[in-house]
Design an enzyme around this catalytic site. Structure first.
Site, PDB file in Angstrom:
ATOM      1  N   LYS A 181      53.259  73.240  61.065  1.00 41.49           N
ATOM      2  CA  LYS A 181      52.914  72.386  59.904  1.00 41.49           C
ATOM      3  C   LYS A 181      53.348  72.977  58.564  1.00 41.49           C
ATOM      4  CE  LYS A 181      52.115  69.975  62.629  1.00 41.49           C
ATOM      5  NZ  LYS A 181      53.039  68.843  62.727  1.00 41.49           N
TER       6      LYS A 181
ATOM      7  N   GLY B 143      56.695  72.712  57.519  1.00 41.05           N
ATOM      8  CA  GLY B 143      57.985  72.148  57.122  1.00 41.05           C
ATOM      9  C   GLY B 143      59.045  72.234  58.215  1.00 41.05           C
TER      10      GLY B 143
ATOM     11  N   THR C 130      59.899  70.174  60.710  1.00 43.12           N
ATOM     12  CA  THR C 130      60.676  68.946  60.927  1.00 43.12           C
ATOM     13  C   THR C 130      61.746  68.804  59.839  1.00 43.12           C
ATOM     14  OG1 THR C 130      58.572  68.005  61.664  1.00 43.12           O
ATOM     15  CG2 THR C 130      60.403  66.469  61.392  1.00 43.12           C
TER      16      THR C 130
ATOM     17  N   HIS D 110      57.885  79.246  66.672  1.00 35.99           N
ATOM     18  CA  HIS D 110      56.764  79.715  65.834  1.00 35.99           C
ATOM     19  C   HIS D 110      56.442  81.185  66.175  1.00 35.99           C
ATOM     20  CE1 HIS D 110      56.125  75.648  64.566  1.00 35.99           C
ATOM     21  NE2 HIS D 110      55.504  75.229  65.651  1.00 35.99           N
TER      22      HIS D 110
ATOM     23  N   TYR E 135      58.147  75.829  51.478  1.00 31.05           N
ATOM     24  CA  TYR E 135      58.081  74.371  51.424  1.00 31.05           C
ATOM     25  C   TYR E 135      58.017  73.923  49.965  1.00 31.05           C
ATOM     26  CZ  TYR E 135      56.222  69.693  52.581  1.00 31.05           C
ATOM     27  OH  TYR E 135      56.025  68.342  52.701  1.00 31.05           O
TER      28      TYR E 135
ATOM     29  N   ARG F  61      53.334  62.676  57.561  1.00 26.64           N
ATOM     30  CA  ARG F  61      52.032  62.203  57.087  1.00 26.64           C
ATOM     31  C   ARG F  61      52.136  61.894  55.600  1.00 26.64           C
ATOM     32  NH1 ARG F  61      46.996  64.324  55.243  1.00 26.64           N
ATOM     33  NH2 ARG F  61      48.167  66.215  54.767  1.00 26.64           N
TER      34      ARG F  61
END
Ligand code: A3P
Length: 315
Positions: free
Chosen positions: A67, A69, A71, A131, A219, A281
């Site tokens: 979560k 960044g 993608t 990750h 990000y 999102r």
């Protein structure tokens, strides 16, 4: 190394059952391996990755905390390295019809689903993401000249993004878990992929020690000055832009607005069942404000100050 996969899986299961474990948010148990807390599935993938993955000097590996960044970074770097093969202006770019996670394999996820997966079949240069913490990277990743692009995100935004992702993925399992307890576990590091801060620091110091090997981006900077950061990434991975070349088309194609409005990212599903729209999102910085109370935000800030103090990192 030549042992049959079934034997290795048995060995892996024995190892996992001997590790410290905790009841977790989102999944029933998380396991501590080499300082980090993992789901059983991803830990299996990490162990296989450590055993089997052989890095090549030309590899590009994108590393993030979940979560943070992933993608976005996958889309940008995929578009960058393939910009001559797939010109953005042609109108039939792979990103328009394929979710970024299907274009850039997630190493421990792929190894969990297919322990015999042959990464040598990927097109040149191989582009992958993980990750895995710096400490736990497969040996060949550290010893080869492959490039690592690390993207970090404000811990409050990352937590909030993961919180909503988990709720969407498993509404029933997460329904009775209070956010206060989740923040406490997050701050203690006993949370999926935690401790967040140690992961960031390992790559931060690696980037300072070996700037040709590890590029550290955030990000927030990507949001603030996307073109500048994308050019910096391109330079680092050896496909810098000439003065005439335009970076703006790639930036536009990979923007939150563009990717999230594509049919493939609104309707599709990944092979593991996750709906592609779960990866899109809000795509904002500072969005944590509508989910975290002041005291929960303070708790995360205090941990960040303790952990990052003296490192030069600030959020
Ligand atoms: P939010 O939940 O804060 O909106 P990851 O890709 O590592 O799983 O991270 C997902 C987060 O990145 C989500 O954050 C998501 O909305 C955001 N995101 C996805 N694609 C993005 C893009 N193209 N540009 C900016 N943010 C993006």
């Amino acid at each position: 190394d030549d042992a049959p996969t079934s034997f290795l899986l048995g060995e892996t299961r024995d190892l996992i059952s001997s590790l410290p474990s905790e009841k977790g948010w989102l999944v029933s148990q998380i396991y501590q391996f080499q300082g980090r807390w993992h789901t059983e599935a991803l830990l299996q993938g990490i162990l296989t990755c450590q055993k089997h993955f052989k890095a090549k000097d030309s590899d590009i590996i994108l590393v993030t905390n979940p979560k943070s960044g992933t993608t976005w970074l996958k889309s940008l770097v995929f578009a960058l390295i393939n910009r001559h093969k797939f010109p953005v202006s042609s109108g039939d770019h792979p990103l328009l019809v394929t979710n970024p996670h299907l274009l850039v394999p997630f190493m421990e996820g792929v190894y969990y689903e297919s322990p015999d997966f042959d990464f040598s079949l990927l097109p040149f240069p191989r582009l992958m993401n993980t990750h895995i913490s710096h400490l736990s990277l497969p040996e060949s990743v550290k010893s080869s000249s492959c490039k690592i692009v690390y993207c970090c995100r404000n811990p409050k935004d990352m937590f909030v993004s993961l919180w909503h992702f988990g709720k969407k993925l498993a509404p029933q399992e997460t329904a009775d878990y209070p956010i206060e307890k989740a923040v406490e576990a997050f701050c203690q590091g006993k949370f999926i992929a935690g401790p967040f801060w140690d992961h960031v620091l390992e790559y931060w110091y690696a980037s300072l020690e070996n700037p040709n090997k590890v590029l550290f981006v955030t990000y927030e900077e990507l949001k603030k000055q996307t073109e500048v950061e994308v050019k910096r990434i391109a330079e680092f991975i050896g496909c810098g832009f000439t003065a005439e070349e335009e970076v703006s088309e790639i930036v536009k194609l990979c923007s939150f607005e563009s990717l999230s409005s594509l049919e493939v990212n609104k309707q599709g599903k990944l092979p593991n069942g996750i709906e592609t729209n779960a990866f899109f999102r809000k795509g904002e910085t500072g969005g944590w404000r509508d989910t975290l109370s002041e005291s929960l935000a303070d708790a995360i800030d205090r941990t960040t100050e303790e952990k990052f103090g003296g490192s030069g990192l600030k959020f």
